[in-house]
Motif scaffolding. Structure first.
Motif, PDB file in Angstrom:
ATOM      1  N   ARG A 176       0.569  -0.809  -0.009  1.00 20.40           N
ATOM      2  CA  ARG A 176       0.287  -0.082  -0.320  1.00 20.40           C
ATOM      3  C   ARG A 176       0.733   1.259   0.041  1.00 20.40           C
ATOM      4  O   ARG A 176       1.158   1.400   0.844  1.00 20.40           O
ATOM      5  N   THR A 177       1.721   1.764  -1.301  1.00 21.89           N
ATOM      6  CA  THR A 177       1.520   2.914  -1.140  1.00 21.89           C
ATOM      7  C   THR A 177       1.321   4.016  -1.777  1.00 21.89           C
ATOM      8  O   THR A 177      -0.049   3.871  -2.266  1.00 21.89           O
ATOM      9  N   SER A 178       1.970   5.435  -1.752  1.00 24.74           N
ATOM     10  CA  SER A 178       1.315   6.298  -1.231  1.00 24.74           C
ATOM     11  C   SER A 178       1.027   6.815  -3.499  1.00 24.74           C
ATOM     12  O   SER A 178       0.743   7.576  -3.790  1.00 24.74           O
ATOM     13  N   GLN A 179       1.442   5.887  -4.238  1.00 21.07           N
ATOM     14  CA  GLN A 179       1.956   5.983  -5.414  1.00 21.07           C
ATOM     15  C   GLN A 179       0.426   5.622  -5.760  1.00 21.07           C
ATOM     16  O   GLN A 179      -0.105   5.048  -6.042  1.00 21.07           O
ATOM     17  N   PRO A 180       0.075   6.807  -6.912  1.00 22.04           N
ATOM     18  CA  PRO A 180      -1.597   7.471  -7.177  1.00 22.04           C
ATOM     19  C   PRO A 180      -1.992   6.323  -7.918  1.00 22.04           C
ATOM     20  O   PRO A 180      -2.738   6.210  -8.428  1.00 22.04           O
ATOM     21  N   ASP A 194       3.020  -0.038   3.212  1.00 19.56           N
ATOM     22  CA  ASP A 194       4.214   0.011   2.708  1.00 19.56           C
ATOM     23  C   ASP A 194       5.303   0.126   3.959  1.00 19.56           C
ATOM     24  O   ASP A 194       5.741   0.358   4.324  1.00 19.56           O
TER      25      ASP A 194
END
Ligand code: HPA
Ligand code: MG
Length: 227
Positions: A176-180, A194
Protein backbone atom coordinates in the motif's frame (compact mmCIF):
# COMPACT_ATOMS: atom_id res chain seq x y z
CA UNK A 1 -9.55 -16.76 -19.95
CA UNK A 2 -11.57 -13.59 -20.11
CA UNK A 3 -14.76 -15.17 -18.77
CA UNK A 4 -14.06 -15.15 -15.05
CA UNK A 5 -16.95 -16.62 -13.13
CA UNK A 6 -18.49 -20.01 -13.59
CA UNK A 7 -20.57 -20.72 -10.55
CA UNK A 8 -20.86 -17.65 -8.40
CA UNK A 9 -18.42 -16.00 -6.09
CA UNK A 10 -16.01 -13.26 -6.85
CA UNK A 11 -12.33 -13.57 -7.57
CA UNK A 12 -10.91 -13.68 -4.07
CA UNK A 13 -8.89 -10.50 -4.48
CA UNK A 14 -11.97 -8.37 -5.12
CA UNK A 15 -13.39 -8.97 -1.70
CA UNK A 16 -10.15 -9.37 0.23
CA UNK A 17 -9.35 -7.23 3.21
CA UNK A 18 -5.91 -5.64 3.40
CA UNK A 19 -3.50 -6.29 6.25
CA UNK A 20 -3.92 -2.99 8.11
CA UNK A 21 -1.16 -0.57 9.12
CA UNK A 22 -1.67 -1.28 12.82
CA UNK A 23 -1.67 -5.08 12.50
CA UNK A 24 1.02 -6.10 15.03
CA UNK A 25 1.85 -9.39 13.33
CA UNK A 26 2.70 -12.62 15.12
CA UNK A 27 5.36 -13.09 17.76
CA UNK A 28 8.44 -14.87 16.40
CA UNK A 29 8.27 -17.20 19.40
CA UNK A 30 5.11 -18.81 18.03
CA UNK A 31 7.00 -20.36 15.11
CA UNK A 32 10.33 -21.84 14.12
CA UNK A 33 12.81 -20.07 11.87
CA UNK A 34 16.53 -20.35 11.10
CA UNK A 35 18.83 -19.76 14.05
CA UNK A 36 21.13 -17.56 11.96
CA UNK A 37 18.35 -14.95 11.86
CA UNK A 38 17.73 -14.86 15.61
CA UNK A 39 17.82 -11.22 16.71
CA UNK A 40 17.45 -9.87 13.16
CA UNK A 41 13.65 -9.89 12.88
CA UNK A 42 10.86 -7.79 14.37
CA UNK A 43 7.81 -10.01 13.86
CA UNK A 44 6.08 -12.43 11.51
CA UNK A 45 3.74 -10.62 9.13
CA UNK A 46 2.42 -13.71 7.29
CA UNK A 47 3.20 -17.25 8.47
CA UNK A 48 4.25 -19.76 5.83
CA UNK A 49 1.13 -21.90 6.18
CA UNK A 50 -1.14 -18.96 5.42
CA UNK A 51 0.90 -18.09 2.33
CA UNK A 52 0.44 -21.63 1.04
CA UNK A 53 -3.28 -21.66 1.83
CA UNK A 54 -3.81 -18.33 0.10
CA UNK A 55 -1.81 -19.52 -2.93
CA UNK A 56 -4.13 -22.51 -3.24
CA UNK A 57 -7.11 -20.18 -3.55
CA UNK A 58 -5.35 -17.99 -6.11
CA UNK A 59 -4.61 -21.13 -8.11
CA UNK A 60 -8.31 -21.94 -8.06
CA UNK A 61 -9.28 -18.45 -9.24
CA UNK A 62 -6.69 -18.50 -12.00
CA UNK A 63 -7.68 -21.99 -13.12
CA UNK A 64 -11.33 -20.96 -13.38
CA UNK A 65 -10.43 -17.89 -15.42
CA UNK A 66 -8.08 -19.69 -17.78
CA UNK A 67 -10.69 -22.12 -19.05
CA UNK A 68 -9.16 -24.41 -21.62
CA UNK A 69 -6.31 -22.14 -22.59
CA UNK A 70 -2.68 -23.15 -22.43
CA UNK A 71 -0.46 -20.76 -20.54
CA UNK A 72 3.12 -19.71 -20.19
CA UNK A 73 3.97 -18.94 -16.59
CA UNK A 74 6.67 -16.29 -16.50
CA UNK A 75 8.36 -16.35 -13.13
CA UNK A 76 10.11 -13.17 -12.09
CA UNK A 77 13.34 -14.14 -10.31
CA UNK A 78 14.68 -14.25 -7.80
CA UNK A 79 11.96 -13.24 -5.35
CA UNK A 80 9.13 -14.94 -7.22
CA UNK A 81 10.52 -18.44 -7.22
CA UNK A 82 8.76 -19.75 -4.09
CA UNK A 83 5.38 -18.27 -4.92
CA UNK A 84 5.68 -19.39 -8.53
CA UNK A 85 6.65 -22.95 -7.58
CA UNK A 86 3.78 -23.26 -5.09
CA UNK A 87 1.29 -21.64 -7.47
CA UNK A 88 2.24 -23.93 -10.35
CA UNK A 89 2.00 -26.92 -8.04
CA UNK A 90 -1.53 -25.96 -6.97
CA UNK A 91 -2.63 -25.29 -10.56
CA UNK A 92 -1.26 -28.71 -11.57
CA UNK A 93 -3.13 -30.42 -8.74
CA UNK A 94 -6.39 -28.66 -9.62
CA UNK A 95 -6.10 -29.46 -13.29
CA UNK A 96 -5.16 -33.08 -12.61
CA UNK A 97 -8.32 -33.48 -10.57
CA UNK A 98 -10.71 -31.93 -13.05
CA UNK A 99 -12.08 -32.50 -16.54
CA UNK A 100 -9.93 -29.76 -17.92
CA UNK A 101 -6.24 -29.89 -18.28
CA UNK A 102 -4.22 -26.75 -18.56
CA UNK A 103 -0.95 -27.16 -20.34
CA UNK A 104 1.69 -24.99 -18.71
CA UNK A 105 5.14 -23.92 -19.70
CA UNK A 106 7.34 -22.15 -17.22
CA UNK A 107 9.85 -19.50 -18.16
CA UNK A 108 11.96 -17.06 -16.19
CA UNK A 109 13.15 -13.48 -16.24
CA UNK A 110 15.40 -11.97 -13.66
CA UNK A 111 15.00 -8.42 -12.38
CA UNK A 112 17.03 -6.46 -9.93
CA UNK A 113 15.97 -3.05 -8.67
CA UNK A 114 16.62 -2.99 -4.93
CA UNK A 115 19.70 -1.90 -2.97
CA UNK A 116 19.36 -2.41 0.79
CA UNK A 117 15.69 -1.61 1.33
CA UNK A 118 15.48 1.10 -1.33
CA UNK A 119 14.07 0.81 -4.82
CA UNK A 120 16.55 1.96 -7.47
CA UNK A 121 15.74 4.10 -10.47
CA UNK A 122 17.33 1.77 -12.99
CA UNK A 123 15.90 -1.69 -13.25
CA UNK A 124 17.93 -4.44 -14.85
CA UNK A 125 16.16 -7.17 -16.82
CA UNK A 126 18.16 -10.33 -17.38
CA UNK A 127 17.34 -13.49 -19.32
CA UNK A 128 14.81 -11.79 -21.56
CA UNK A 129 16.52 -12.96 -24.76
CA UNK A 130 14.01 -15.69 -25.52
CA UNK A 131 10.90 -13.71 -24.66
CA UNK A 132 10.02 -13.78 -28.36
CA UNK A 133 8.60 -17.25 -27.62
CA UNK A 134 5.73 -15.44 -25.94
CA UNK A 135 4.19 -14.31 -29.22
CA UNK A 136 0.53 -15.33 -29.39
CA UNK A 137 0.62 -16.99 -25.95
CA UNK A 138 -1.40 -16.50 -22.78
CA UNK A 139 1.17 -15.25 -20.35
CA UNK A 140 0.83 -15.29 -16.57
CA UNK A 141 3.54 -13.16 -14.96
CA UNK A 142 4.27 -14.29 -11.41
CA UNK A 143 5.88 -11.79 -9.04
CA UNK A 144 6.65 -11.79 -5.34
CA UNK A 145 5.72 -8.20 -4.56
CA UNK A 146 4.49 -5.04 -6.22
CA UNK A 147 5.71 -1.91 -4.49
CA UNK A 148 5.76 1.25 -6.55
CA UNK A 149 4.64 -0.73 -9.59
CA UNK A 150 7.47 0.78 -11.62
CA UNK A 151 9.24 -2.54 -12.04
CA UNK A 152 6.08 -4.26 -13.24
CA UNK A 153 5.21 -1.49 -15.68
CA UNK A 154 8.69 -1.66 -17.21
CA UNK A 155 8.49 -5.42 -17.49
CA UNK A 156 5.03 -5.28 -19.05
CA UNK A 157 6.30 -2.80 -21.64
CA UNK A 158 9.01 -5.23 -22.62
CA UNK A 159 6.70 -8.21 -22.79
CA UNK A 160 4.04 -6.41 -24.80
CA UNK A 161 6.65 -5.95 -27.53
CA UNK A 162 6.57 -9.73 -27.98
CA UNK A 163 2.85 -9.53 -28.81
CA UNK A 164 1.43 -12.19 -26.52
CA UNK A 165 -2.28 -12.98 -26.89
CA UNK A 166 -3.00 -12.16 -23.24
CA UNK A 167 -1.05 -11.00 -20.22
CA UNK A 168 -2.17 -11.49 -16.64
CA UNK A 169 -0.19 -10.62 -13.53
CA UNK A 170 -0.22 -12.52 -10.25
CA UNK A 171 1.68 -11.09 -7.30
CA UNK A 172 1.83 -12.62 -3.85
CA UNK A 173 1.99 -9.20 -2.19
CA UNK A 174 0.89 -5.69 -3.06
CA UNK A 175 2.26 -2.81 -1.01
CA UNK A 176 0.00 0.00 0.00
CA UNK A 177 2.21 2.82 -1.25
CA UNK A 178 1.28 6.44 -1.68
CA UNK A 179 1.68 6.03 -5.44
CA UNK A 180 -1.53 7.37 -6.97
CA UNK A 181 -1.01 5.46 -10.21
CA UNK A 182 -0.09 2.30 -8.35
CA UNK A 183 -0.23 -0.82 -10.48
CA UNK A 184 -2.89 -3.38 -9.53
CA UNK A 185 -2.21 -6.98 -10.56
CA UNK A 186 -5.02 -9.23 -11.80
CA UNK A 187 -4.41 -11.56 -8.87
CA UNK A 188 -2.72 -10.95 -5.56
CA UNK A 189 -2.36 -12.74 -2.28
CA UNK A 190 -2.24 -9.98 0.33
CA UNK A 191 -2.24 -6.20 0.43
CA UNK A 192 0.31 -5.15 3.04
CA UNK A 193 1.40 -1.85 4.65
CA UNK A 194 4.24 0.10 3.03
CA UNK A 195 6.99 -1.71 4.93
CA UNK A 196 10.01 -3.72 3.84
CA UNK A 197 9.43 -7.46 4.21
CA UNK A 198 11.61 -10.54 3.78
CA UNK A 199 11.24 -14.30 3.65
CA UNK A 200 9.56 -16.84 1.36
CA UNK A 201 12.17 -15.90 -1.29
CA UNK A 202 11.97 -12.14 -0.68
CA UNK A 203 15.40 -10.83 0.21
CA UNK A 204 17.35 -8.06 1.79
CA UNK A 205 20.62 -7.96 -0.16
CA UNK A 206 20.20 -11.70 -0.92
CA UNK A 207 19.66 -12.66 2.73
CA UNK A 208 16.44 -14.04 4.24
CA UNK A 209 15.35 -15.98 1.13
CA UNK A 210 15.83 -19.07 3.29
CA UNK A 211 13.20 -17.92 5.79
CA UNK A 212 9.78 -19.57 5.40
CA UNK A 213 7.55 -16.89 6.87
CA UNK A 214 7.16 -13.35 5.57
CA UNK A 215 8.69 -11.18 8.27
CA UNK A 216 9.71 -7.63 9.06
CA UNK A 217 13.43 -7.07 9.76
CA UNK A 218 14.59 -5.00 12.70
CA UNK A 219 17.39 -2.42 12.79
CA UNK A 220 19.97 -5.00 13.81
CA UNK A 221 19.07 -7.14 10.79
CA UNK A 222 19.23 -4.17 8.45
CA UNK A 223 22.62 -3.10 9.78
CA UNK A 224 24.05 -6.64 9.76
CA UNK A 225 23.31 -7.27 6.08
CA UNK A 226 23.64 -3.74 4.72
CA UNK A 227 25.90 -3.35 1.67
N1 HPA B 1 11.06 -6.86 0.34
C1 HPA B 1 11.89 -7.47 -0.54
N2 HPA B 1 11.98 -7.10 -1.81
C2 HPA B 1 11.18 -6.10 -2.23
C3 HPA B 1 10.30 -5.45 -1.37
C4 HPA B 1 10.23 -5.84 -0.01
O1 HPA B 1 9.46 -5.31 0.84
N3 HPA B 1 9.63 -4.51 -2.10
C5 HPA B 1 10.12 -4.61 -3.36
N4 HPA B 1 11.05 -5.57 -3.45
MG1 MG C 1 14.75 -8.37 -4.15
Amino acid sequence: WSVPQEHGGFPSTLSSRPISDDWPGYSLDLFTYPQHYYGDLEYVLIPHGIIVDRTERLAKDITQDIGDNDIVVLCVLKGGYKFCADLVEHIKNLSRNSERFISMKVDFVRLKSYHNDKSMEDMQIMGEDDLSDLRGKNVLIVEDIIGTGRTMKALLNNIEKCEPKMIKVASLLVKRTSQPDGFRPDYYGFEIPDIFVVGYALDYNEYFRDLNHICVINDQGKAKYRV
